[in-house]
Scaffold this motif. Structure first.
Motif, mmCIF file in Angstrom:
data_model
loop_
_atom_site.group_PDB
_atom_site.id
_atom_site.type_symbol
_atom_site.label_atom_id
_atom_site.label_comp_id
_atom_site.label_asym_id
_atom_site.label_seq_id
_atom_site.Cartn_x
_atom_site.Cartn_y
_atom_site.Cartn_z
ATOM 1 N N LYS A 132 0.820 -1.216 0.000
ATOM 2 C CA LYS A 132 0.000 0.000 0.000
ATOM 3 C C LYS A 132 0.856 1.269 0.000
ATOM 4 O O LYS A 132 0.385 2.326 -0.424
ATOM 5 C CB LYS A 132 -0.909 0.016 1.226
ATOM 6 C CG LYS A 132 -1.958 -1.094 1.210
ATOM 7 C CD LYS A 132 -2.782 -1.079 2.486
ATOM 8 C CE LYS A 132 -3.825 -2.193 2.479
ATOM 9 N NZ LYS A 132 -4.605 -2.207 3.742
ATOM 10 N N LEU A 133 2.088 1.146 0.499
ATOM 11 C CA LEU A 133 2.939 2.330 0.638
ATOM 12 C C LEU A 133 4.001 2.448 -0.457
ATOM 13 O O LEU A 133 4.913 3.281 -0.332
ATOM 14 C CB LEU A 133 3.633 2.302 2.012
ATOM 15 C CG LEU A 133 2.711 2.365 3.233
ATOM 16 C CD1 LEU A 133 3.520 2.203 4.514
ATOM 17 C CD2 LEU A 133 1.919 3.671 3.247
ATOM 18 N N VAL A 134 3.897 1.640 -1.468
ATOM 19 C CA VAL A 134 4.885 1.715 -2.556
ATOM 20 C C VAL A 134 4.847 3.124 -3.157
ATOM 21 O O VAL A 134 3.776 3.631 -3.520
ATOM 22 C CB VAL A 134 4.603 0.664 -3.636
ATOM 23 C CG1 VAL A 134 5.506 0.889 -4.849
ATOM 24 C CG2 VAL A 134 4.810 -0.724 -3.085
ATOM 25 N N GLY A 135 6.031 3.775 -3.254
ATOM 26 C CA GLY A 135 6.142 5.120 -3.839
ATOM 27 C C GLY A 135 6.056 6.219 -2.804
ATOM 28 O O GLY A 135 6.258 7.389 -3.112
ATOM 29 N N THR A 136 5.729 5.890 -1.564
ATOM 30 C CA THR A 136 5.658 6.905 -0.495
ATOM 31 C C THR A 136 6.584 6.485 0.643
ATOM 32 O O THR A 136 6.157 6.268 1.789
ATOM 33 C CB THR A 136 4.220 7.043 0.030
ATOM 34 O OG1 THR A 136 3.796 5.766 0.531
ATOM 35 C CG2 THR A 136 3.274 7.552 -1.018
ATOM 36 N N GLY A 137 7.841 6.297 0.306
ATOM 37 C CA GLY A 137 8.836 5.915 1.299
ATOM 38 C C GLY A 137 9.157 4.434 1.276
ATOM 39 O O GLY A 137 10.077 3.972 1.960
ATOM 40 N N VAL A 138 8.389 3.602 0.551
ATOM 41 C CA VAL A 138 8.634 2.147 0.417
ATOM 42 C C VAL A 138 8.955 1.870 -1.035
ATOM 43 O O VAL A 138 8.192 2.241 -1.939
ATOM 44 C CB VAL A 138 7.414 1.322 0.869
ATOM 45 C CG1 VAL A 138 7.669 -0.159 0.615
ATOM 46 C CG2 VAL A 138 7.101 1.588 2.333
ATOM 47 N N THR A 139 10.095 1.267 -1.238
ATOM 48 C CA THR A 139 10.530 0.968 -2.606
ATOM 49 C C THR A 139 10.040 -0.411 -3.037
ATOM 50 O O THR A 139 9.580 -1.230 -2.221
ATOM 51 C CB THR A 139 12.060 1.014 -2.686
ATOM 52 O OG1 THR A 139 12.597 -0.046 -1.894
ATOM 53 C CG2 THR A 139 12.594 2.359 -2.188
ATOM 54 N N ALA A 140 10.179 -0.659 -4.326
ATOM 55 C CA ALA A 140 9.818 -1.984 -4.878
ATOM 56 C C ALA A 140 10.701 -3.072 -4.284
ATOM 57 O O ALA A 140 10.277 -4.219 -4.089
ATOM 58 C CB ALA A 140 9.945 -1.957 -6.392
ATOM 59 N N ASP A 142 11.793 -3.136 -1.247
ATOM 60 C CA ASP A 142 11.259 -3.490 0.065
ATOM 61 C C ASP A 142 10.096 -4.478 -0.058
ATOM 62 O O ASP A 142 9.941 -5.400 0.753
ATOM 63 C CB ASP A 142 10.792 -2.227 0.789
ATOM 64 C CG ASP A 142 11.949 -1.284 1.136
ATOM 65 O OD1 ASP A 142 13.076 -1.810 1.330
ATOM 66 O OD2 ASP A 142 11.725 -0.069 1.228
ATOM 67 N N VAL A 143 9.271 -4.258 -1.089
ATOM 68 C CA VAL A 143 8.142 -5.170 -1.319
ATOM 69 C C VAL A 143 8.656 -6.576 -1.657
ATOM 70 O O VAL A 143 8.150 -7.592 -1.150
ATOM 71 C CB VAL A 143 7.225 -4.636 -2.433
ATOM 72 C CG1 VAL A 143 6.154 -5.672 -2.779
ATOM 73 C CG2 VAL A 143 6.585 -3.321 -2.013
ATOM 74 N N ASP A 144 9.667 -6.655 -2.509
ATOM 75 C CA ASP A 144 10.233 -7.958 -2.863
ATOM 76 C C ASP A 144 10.769 -8.675 -1.642
ATOM 77 O O ASP A 144 10.589 -9.896 -1.459
ATOM 78 C CB ASP A 144 11.337 -7.788 -3.897
ATOM 79 C CG ASP A 144 10.820 -7.307 -5.245
ATOM 80 O OD1 ASP A 144 9.593 -7.474 -5.474
ATOM 81 O OD2 ASP A 144 11.611 -6.792 -6.053
#
Length: 407
Positions: A132-140, A142-144
């Protein structure tokens, strides 16, 4: 004038005169004298009949099922839960191993599962938040990373669940059960004995003897001869092969056997094949390892039955009987293929339609003048005139002991 012949000369002349006469009457001295009064004899007319073709074979009984009971986990025997010699059902608990350690292993494995489940929920929550926070302080990246942590948590949970299942299996195996229905014999261990997983020595044995197998051995030569007779038509195949069992005492066992395995190989040392049959054994009259005799009836064969009481056997084994021929008794030599009930199965020496002398045989000689009287013979070998009156032929009554049926 006195004779000039000496006694020696007289004896020589007498011997010469004796030698000049034919020898035939002397050679037939054993035959009946000509012109003797005809004696009454009882006769039956020989008829062709279909005789069961059977063979009797030795065999040994074998348990239908037999299982050696061994532990699958290590531990101390805490209980023996059956009575030796009693019937047990599949799943019956026979032994119990002290399970405290195994119960602790289950509890520890359950705790590991709970911890793995919590770690998985935490990893899934983190992944959901990062997505949900991708692009607002969370990078791709971090999601991986969060996705990898979720997969690792799932793997850890799967391993913990597998360890729990193994621990539960080990705990269940502290109760040693019977895998079959049968009879459990004496235990080979006592309470307090230490046993190990998959040890060589069994704890006990469970045997199922109803039904029971009987293995018989038959010569491959006779197997082939029987097949040849079926192919040639001299033996008619029955609807099924009948199997009867005889115990060591000679008593017939109730019930018919069924084929399990026909001959499939031949022993290189004995030239025999093993045939396996199965018999119902509800009363446990047969135990594994018994020596038995099995009579197999394959079908029927045409033959002439000659009552045994109407025959005689010489010291050399020659079998003979008398038949009626032109008002005289004619002695015949017979060839037989075993016996059926109280009669010989005759293949040569007599023919269908001939009259066989079955009574009045005492001192009867070949060529004796006879007067035939029709008679009947009971199953026990007793001769009776066809009109129902008792026989009075002066001979020994026809009778014979039953010898069974051999092909």
């Amino acid at each position: 004038m006195a004779s000039s012949r000496s006694p020696r000369t007289v004896r020589v002349l007498v011997a010469a005169l004796a030698l000049s006469f034919p020898l035939a009457p002397m050679l037939h001295a054993q035959d009946a004298p000509q012109g003797a009064a005809a004696r009454e004899v009882g006769v039956i007319t020989l008829e062709p009949t279909d005789v069961p073709y059977s063979v009797t074979l030795p065999g040994r009984s074998t348990a239908f099922e037999e299982v050696a009971i061994r532990p699958r986990v290590s531990g101390v025997i805490s209980e023996i839960l059956y009575e030796p010699g009693s019937d047990v059902k599949k799943g019956t608990v026979l032994f119990r191993i002290d399970g405290d350690t195994y119960q602790a292993d289950v509890d520890a494995a359950a705790a590991d599962v709970a911890g793995a489940e919590a770690a998985l929920r935490s990893a899934e929550t983190t992944l959901s938040r990062y997505e949900k926070l991708v692009g607002t302080g969370v990078t791709a990246a971090d999601v991986d990373t969060a996705e990898v942590e979720v997969m690792q948590a799932k793997a850890t949970l799967s391993a913990a669940q597998a360890a729990l299942e193994l621990a539960k299996l080990d705990l269940e195996r502290t109760e040693i059960t019977s895998p079959i229905d049968g009879i459990a014999v004496l235990p080979q261990v006592s309470v307090g004995d230490l046993v190990t997983a998959n040890q060589e020595d069994e704890l006990t044995t469970v045997t199922r003897i109803d039904p029971i197998y009987v293995d018989v051995q038959e010569s491959i030569t006779r197997v082939q001869q029987t097949r040849d007779r079926l192919d040639q038509g001299s033996l008619t195949r029955g609807e099924r092969i009948e199997a009867e069992l005889e115990l060591e005492t000679g008593r017939k066992f109730e019930g018919q056997g069924t084929f399990v395995s026909p001959p499939v190989s031949v022993s290189t040392t004995t030239g025999t094949s093993v045939i396996r049959l199965r018999f119902d054994n509800p009363r446990r009259g047969i135990l594994p390892g018994q020596f038995l005799r099995v009579k197999l009836t394959f079908g029927s064969t045409p033959a002439i039955l000659v009552p045994q009481g109407a025959t005689s056997r010489a010291s050399d084994g020659t079998l003979t009987a008398f038949v009626l021929g032109n008002g005289t008794a004619e002695k015949r030599t017979l060839a037989s293929q075993g016996a059926y009930n109280n009669a010989w199965i005759v293949t040569e020496g007599v023919a269908a339609g001939e009259q066989l002398i079955v009574d009045g045989l005492r001192n009867l000689q070949n060529g004796a003048a006879v007067s035939p009287v029709a008679v009947t013979i009971s199953e026990t070998g007793v001769v009776t005139r066809a009109d129902g009156t008792p026989d009075s032929f002066g001979g020994a009554p026809s009778s014979a002991a039953s010898t069974g049926n051999e092909g």
